[in-house]
Design a protein around this motif. Structure first.
Motif, PDB file in Angstrom:
ATOM      1  N   TYR A  48    -113.424   4.184  80.246  1.00 23.08           N
ATOM      2  CA  TYR A  48    -112.429   4.032  81.293  1.00 23.08           C
ATOM      3  C   TYR A  48    -112.824   2.859  82.178  1.00 23.08           C
ATOM      4  O   TYR A  48    -113.974   2.753  82.613  1.00 23.08           O
ATOM      5  CB  TYR A  48    -112.331   5.304  82.138  1.00 23.08           C
ATOM      6  N   VAL A  49    -111.855   1.973  82.445  1.00 29.60           N
ATOM      7  CA  VAL A  49    -112.107   0.779  83.248  1.00 29.60           C
ATOM      8  C   VAL A  49    -111.284   0.866  84.527  1.00 29.60           C
ATOM      9  O   VAL A  49    -110.057   0.989  84.479  1.00 29.60           O
ATOM     10  CB  VAL A  49    -111.741  -0.505  82.479  1.00 29.60           C
ATOM     11  N   GLU A  50    -111.950   0.822  85.669  1.00 31.32           N
ATOM     12  CA  GLU A  50    -111.258   0.846  86.960  1.00 31.32           C
ATOM     13  C   GLU A  50    -110.834  -0.570  87.342  1.00 31.32           C
ATOM     14  O   GLU A  50    -111.645  -1.492  87.322  1.00 31.32           O
ATOM     15  CB  GLU A  50    -112.171   1.409  88.042  1.00 31.32           C
ATOM     16  N   LEU A  51    -109.560  -0.708  87.680  1.00 33.81           N
ATOM     17  CA  LEU A  51    -109.025  -1.993  88.116  1.00 33.81           C
ATOM     18  C   LEU A  51    -108.453  -1.872  89.525  1.00 33.81           C
ATOM     19  O   LEU A  51    -108.121  -0.778  89.976  1.00 33.81           O
ATOM     20  CB  LEU A  51    -107.916  -2.457  87.167  1.00 33.81           C
ATOM     21  N   THR A  52    -108.332  -2.987  90.186  1.00 37.88           N
ATOM     22  CA  THR A  52    -107.608  -3.004  91.454  1.00 37.88           C
ATOM     23  C   THR A  52    -106.114  -2.899  91.142  1.00 37.88           C
ATOM     24  O   THR A  52    -105.676  -3.120  89.999  1.00 37.88           O
ATOM     25  CB  THR A  52    -107.856  -4.294  92.233  1.00 37.88           C
ATOM     26  N   GLU A  53    -105.312  -2.588  92.156  1.00 40.81           N
ATOM     27  CA  GLU A  53    -103.869  -2.509  91.937  1.00 40.81           C
ATOM     28  C   GLU A  53    -103.328  -3.843  91.454  1.00 40.81           C
ATOM     29  O   GLU A  53    -102.478  -3.894  90.544  1.00 40.81           O
ATOM     30  CB  GLU A  53    -103.165  -2.097  93.229  1.00 40.81           C
ATOM     31  N   GLU A  54    -103.806  -4.939  92.022  1.00 34.84           N
ATOM     32  CA  GLU A  54    -103.316  -6.261  91.636  1.00 34.84           C
ATOM     33  C   GLU A  54    -103.655  -6.572  90.180  1.00 34.84           C
ATOM     34  O   GLU A  54    -102.818  -7.084  89.425  1.00 34.84           O
ATOM     35  CB  GLU A  54    -103.911  -7.326  92.554  1.00 34.84           C
ATOM     36  N   ALA A  55    -104.895  -6.247  89.788  1.00 35.57           N
ATOM     37  CA  ALA A  55    -105.316  -6.511  88.409  1.00 35.57           C
ATOM     38  C   ALA A  55    -104.539  -5.640  87.425  1.00 35.57           C
ATOM     39  O   ALA A  55    -104.153  -6.098  86.342  1.00 35.57           O
ATOM     40  CB  ALA A  55    -106.815  -6.277  88.274  1.00 35.57           C
ATOM     41  N   PHE A  56    -104.299  -4.396  87.796  1.00 33.44           N
ATOM     42  CA  PHE A  56    -103.560  -3.496  86.914  1.00 33.44           C
ATOM     43  C   PHE A  56    -102.119  -3.983  86.746  1.00 33.44           C
ATOM     44  O   PHE A  56    -101.581  -4.010  85.642  1.00 33.44           O
ATOM     45  CB  PHE A  56    -103.569  -2.078  87.476  1.00 33.44           C
ATOM     46  N   ARG A  57    -101.515  -4.400  87.861  1.00 35.57           N
ATOM     47  CA  ARG A  57    -100.146  -4.918  87.802  1.00 35.57           C
ATOM     48  C   ARG A  57    -100.083  -6.148  86.889  1.00 35.57           C
ATOM     49  O   ARG A  57     -99.157  -6.290  86.077  1.00 35.57           O
ATOM     50  CB  ARG A  57     -99.666  -5.268  89.204  1.00 35.57           C
ATOM     51  N   SER A  58    -101.057  -7.024  87.032  1.00 42.76           N
ATOM     52  CA  SER A  58    -101.086  -8.234  86.205  1.00 42.76           C
ATOM     53  C   SER A  58    -101.239  -7.893  84.730  1.00 42.76           C
ATOM     54  O   SER A  58    -100.594  -8.504  83.869  1.00 42.76           O
ATOM     55  CB  SER A  58    -102.236  -9.129  86.665  1.00 42.76           C
ATOM     56  N   THR A  59    -102.069  -6.901  84.434  1.00 44.12           N
ATOM     57  CA  THR A  59    -102.275  -6.477  83.048  1.00 44.12           C
ATOM     58  C   THR A  59    -100.980  -5.960  82.440  1.00 44.12           C
ATOM     59  O   THR A  59    -100.641  -6.274  81.292  1.00 44.12           O
ATOM     60  CB  THR A  59    -103.359  -5.381  82.983  1.00 44.12           C
ATOM     61  N   MET A  60    -100.242  -5.144  83.203  1.00 39.97           N
ATOM     62  CA  MET A  60     -98.966  -4.605  82.719  1.00 39.97           C
ATOM     63  C   MET A  60     -97.959  -5.731  82.470  1.00 39.97           C
ATOM     64  O   MET A  60     -97.242  -5.739  81.471  1.00 39.97           O
ATOM     65  CB  MET A  60     -98.398  -3.615  83.733  1.00 39.97           C
ATOM     66  N   ALA A  61     -97.908  -6.682  83.393  1.00 43.03           N
ATOM     67  CA  ALA A  61     -96.969  -7.794  83.261  1.00 43.03           C
ATOM     68  C   ALA A  61     -97.311  -8.652  82.041  1.00 43.03           C
ATOM     69  O   ALA A  61     -96.419  -9.083  81.300  1.00 43.03           O
ATOM     70  CB  ALA A  61     -96.968  -8.637  84.529  1.00 43.03           C
ATOM     71  N   GLN A  62     -98.604  -8.890  81.845  1.00 40.20           N
ATOM     72  CA  GLN A  62     -99.040  -9.702  80.699  1.00 40.20           C
ATOM     73  C   GLN A  62     -98.749  -9.011  79.376  1.00 40.20           C
ATOM     74  O   GLN A  62     -98.609  -9.668  78.344  1.00 40.20           O
ATOM     75  CB  GLN A  62    -100.531 -10.000  80.820  1.00 40.20           C
ATOM     76  N   ALA A  63     -98.640  -7.670  79.420  1.00 37.72           N
ATOM     77  CA  ALA A  63     -98.315  -6.931  78.199  1.00 37.72           C
ATOM     78  C   ALA A  63     -96.833  -7.035  77.849  1.00 37.72           C
ATOM     79  O   ALA A  63     -96.402  -6.535  76.810  1.00 37.72           O
ATOM     80  CB  ALA A  63     -98.705  -5.463  78.367  1.00 37.72           C
ATOM     81  N   GLY A  64     -96.061  -7.687  78.739  1.00 39.67           N
ATOM     82  CA  GLY A  64     -94.654  -7.929  78.458  1.00 39.67           C
ATOM     83  C   GLY A  64     -93.714  -6.850  78.948  1.00 39.67           C
ATOM     84  O   GLY A  64     -92.533  -6.847  78.587  1.00 39.67           O
ATOM     85  N   VAL A  93     -92.871   0.985  88.417  1.00 35.52           N
ATOM     86  CA  VAL A  93     -92.985   2.440  88.335  1.00 35.52           C
ATOM     87  C   VAL A  93     -94.373   2.851  87.861  1.00 35.52           C
ATOM     88  O   VAL A  93     -94.992   3.768  88.421  1.00 35.52           O
ATOM     89  CB  VAL A  93     -91.906   3.013  87.397  1.00 35.52           C
ATOM     90  N   VAL A  94     -94.873   2.181  86.819  1.00 34.87           N
ATOM     91  CA  VAL A  94     -96.198   2.517  86.296  1.00 34.87           C
ATOM     92  C   VAL A  94     -97.277   2.297  87.351  1.00 34.87           C
ATOM     93  O   VAL A  94     -98.178   3.130  87.530  1.00 34.87           O
ATOM     94  CB  VAL A  94     -96.513   1.701  85.026  1.00 34.87           C
ATOM     95  N   VAL A  95     -97.172   1.201  88.086  1.00 41.10           N
ATOM     96  CA  VAL A  95     -98.153   0.928  89.143  1.00 41.10           C
ATOM     97  C   VAL A  95     -98.078   2.005  90.219  1.00 41.10           C
ATOM     98  O   VAL A  95     -99.104   2.471  90.730  1.00 41.10           O
ATOM     99  CB  VAL A  95     -97.923  -0.471  89.755  1.00 41.10           C
ATOM    100  N   SER A  96     -96.873   2.438  90.567  1.00 40.57           N
ATOM    101  CA  SER A  96     -96.746   3.484  91.588  1.00 40.57           C
ATOM    102  C   SER A  96     -97.396   4.778  91.124  1.00 40.57           C
ATOM    103  O   SER A  96     -98.040   5.481  91.911  1.00 40.57           O
ATOM    104  CB  SER A  96     -95.273   3.722  91.935  1.00 40.57           C
ATOM    105  N   ILE A  97     -97.238   5.106  89.841  1.00 43.01           N
ATOM    106  CA  ILE A  97     -97.865   6.317  89.305  1.00 43.01           C
ATOM    107  C   ILE A  97     -99.380   6.224  89.396  1.00 43.01           C
ATOM    108  O   ILE A  97    -100.055   7.158  89.863  1.00 43.01           O
ATOM    109  CB  ILE A  97     -97.431   6.537  87.842  1.00 43.01           C
TER     110      ILE A  97
END
Length: 289
Positions: free
Chosen positions: A218-234, A242-246
């Motif tokens: 399990y890798v802990e990310l900041t909210e900004e990093a997690f959001r960027s990862t989701m966006a980069q996944a397309g 919604v995913v970031v809010s969850i």
């Protein structure tokens, strides 16, 4: 007594219909759906679309009890409109007892926050329905199964913080909903359906890796990093939001809830996340043979 399930052709709706058929002997079961043709022939199928409020009035007519199951619509603000339309239609139709499927941890929030669409519906239900109940659900164990499957090749699951979650299986939640719909003494009750334990990101990754037989961390990310990862996944921006809010709600402890409500309503102990994972990967192994 006529018992209705609104959103009956979705996964939770279908499971609830199946659970009701095992409990509701002597009662009529009504499935309300945008695709009533998809419902089993053993129930009364009615057309009802949350985006067409006029259709709900006739769909809910004559029901003694009703469960409103939310959609998975990701259009900004749309779920709030849908939930309110369903509650208003149920009240206008004179449904004897209206139950709403909501989210664990619900409180006032603005969309796209995951709780933003549930709070207004809960409030409308409590203020307008003659008799009501709310079943708040923790996060689906089956959603975590999908997350694990997509993460195995990477060897890691990412999240915001290391928030604990009391994952609940969909079938357990459906059986609890069926118990609520067929039982008595639930007027004004707010239940929270959870699994038997709350697990951190590190703990659930370890369990998933052991069950799958693959290393998984399990890798802990900041909210900004997690959001960027989701966006980069397309992923489209509304889904990212919604995913970031969850995940931020995971991190704040909003789903770190364990209750006995599943067993209280269904008469059965909820399955653990390990059990759900084991069943899922056992089925995968059978299909690959």
């Amino acid at each position: 007594m006529k018992i209705g399930v609104s959103g009956a052709s979705g996964k939770l709706g279908s499971a609830t219909i199946a659970a009701l058929q095992g409990l509701a002997s002597g009662h009529g079961i009504v499935g309300v759906s945008r695709t009533p043709e998809a419902l089993p022939s053993t129930v009364e199928a009615r057309f009802g679309d949350y985006d067409q409020p006029d259709s709900l009035a006739s769909a809910y007519a004559g029901l003694d009890r009703l469960l409103i199951i939310p959609t998975t619509d990701m259009r900004p603000g749309q779920r709030t409109i849908q939930h309110l339309a369903a509650v208003d239609a149920a009240v206008a139709a004179g449904v004897g007892h209206v139950s709403l499927m909501s989210s664990a941890g619900t409180r006032r929030a603005e969309e796209p926050d995951i709780w933003g669409c549930y709070f207004p519906a809960e409030q409308r239900l409590m203020r307008t329905a003659g008799a009501w109940s709310i079943l708040r659900m923790n996060f689906y164990a089956e959603a975590f199964v999908q997350e694990v499957r997509s993460a195995l090749d990477r060897g890691a699951i990412a999240g915001i913080g290391d928030g604990r979650v009391g994952y609940v299986s969909r079938d357990d939640l459906a059986r609890a909903a069926a118990g609520l719909l067929t039982g008595d003494g639930h007027d004004g009750a707010i239940y929270t359906g959870t699994g038997p334990e709350s697990l951190s990101g590190t703990e659930r990754a370890a369990i998933a890796g052991a069950v799958a037989g693959r290393p998984l961390r399990y890798v802990e990310l900041t909210e900004e990093a997690f959001r960027s990862t989701m966006a980069q996944a397309g992923l489209p921006p509304p889904i990212v939001a919604v995913v970031v809010s969850i995940r931020t709600r995971f991190a704040m402890g909003g789903f770190d809830i364990v209750t006995g409500d599943i067993e209280r309503l269904s008469g059965r102990r909820p399955r653990s996340l390990r059990d759900v994972l084991s069943d899922a990967f056992s089925e995968t192994d059978k299909n690959s043979e």
